[in-house]
Write a protein that holds these residues in place. Structure first.
Motif, mmCIF file in Angstrom:
data_model
loop_
_atom_site.group_PDB
_atom_site.id
_atom_site.type_symbol
_atom_site.label_atom_id
_atom_site.label_comp_id
_atom_site.label_asym_id
_atom_site.label_seq_id
_atom_site.Cartn_x
_atom_site.Cartn_y
_atom_site.Cartn_z
ATOM 1 N N PHE A 188 -0.489 4.143 6.397
ATOM 2 C CA PHE A 188 -0.958 2.760 6.416
ATOM 3 C C PHE A 188 -1.380 2.300 7.804
ATOM 4 O O PHE A 188 -2.425 1.667 7.970
ATOM 5 C CB PHE A 188 0.149 1.857 5.873
ATOM 6 C CG PHE A 188 -0.170 0.393 5.893
ATOM 7 C CD1 PHE A 188 0.396 -0.447 6.841
ATOM 8 C CD2 PHE A 188 -1.035 -0.150 4.957
ATOM 9 C CE1 PHE A 188 0.119 -1.795 6.857
ATOM 10 C CE2 PHE A 188 -1.333 -1.500 4.963
ATOM 11 C CZ PHE A 188 -0.751 -2.325 5.912
ATOM 12 N N ASN A 219 4.261 -1.257 5.128
ATOM 13 C CA ASN A 219 3.006 -0.852 4.483
ATOM 14 C C ASN A 219 2.377 -1.997 3.689
ATOM 15 O O ASN A 219 1.922 -1.818 2.548
ATOM 16 C CB ASN A 219 3.232 0.353 3.559
ATOM 17 C CG ASN A 219 3.452 1.643 4.323
ATOM 18 O OD1 ASN A 219 3.553 1.636 5.540
ATOM 19 N ND2 ASN A 219 3.545 2.747 3.608
ATOM 20 N N VAL A 256 0.838 -1.195 0.000
ATOM 21 C CA VAL A 256 0.000 0.000 0.000
ATOM 22 C C VAL A 256 0.879 1.254 0.000
ATOM 23 O O VAL A 256 1.894 1.316 0.698
ATOM 24 C CB VAL A 256 -0.909 0.017 1.245
ATOM 25 C CG1 VAL A 256 -1.795 1.262 1.252
ATOM 26 C CG2 VAL A 256 -1.759 -1.245 1.290
#
Length: 120
Positions: free
Chosen positions: A29, A77, A24
């Motif tokens: 995150f 992330n 991501v």
């Protein structure tokens, strides 16, 4: 721009395991709940597992309990879905999502998905 990129899908045999990843970018995150869904052709997306951003607590739908495990690495992330004891019924496109309510279908951000095919 928020991006979610899944990887790790493939063709496996019944009984095998797979670990899916979702990288991501574009948001903080650690603050966001994350989830995995799956979808087969002509069918609606189905929630699989959910993980909160704060305490990392998790929830699973019934077919995932005991076989699938959702985890997250906030330093990378990335959210993961470890899938064990796969069966042909698990064949689907698996998508990750960010920012939504547990097992709601109305999540704000979606990845493109990764195909998982389980042969008998």
């Amino acid at each position: 721009q928020v991006q979610l990129v899944e990887s790790g899908g493939g063709l496996v045999q019944a009984g095998d395991s797979l670990r899916l990843s979702c990288a991501v970018s574009g948001l903080t995150f650690s603050r966001y709940p994350m989830a995995w869904f799956r979808q087969t052709p002509g069918q609606e997306r189905v929630p699989v597992a959910h993980i909160f951003g704060g305490d990392g607590s998790t929830s699973y739908v019934d077919f995932a309990k005991g076989r699938f495990t959702i985890t997250r690495d906030n330093a990378k992330n990335t959210v993961y879905l470890q899938m064990n004891s796969l069966t042909p019924a698990d064949t689907a496109v698996y998508l990750c999502a960010a920012s939504g309510a547990v097992f709601s279908l109305n999540w704000r951000y979606w990845g493109q998905g990764t195909q998982v095919t389980v042969s008998s």
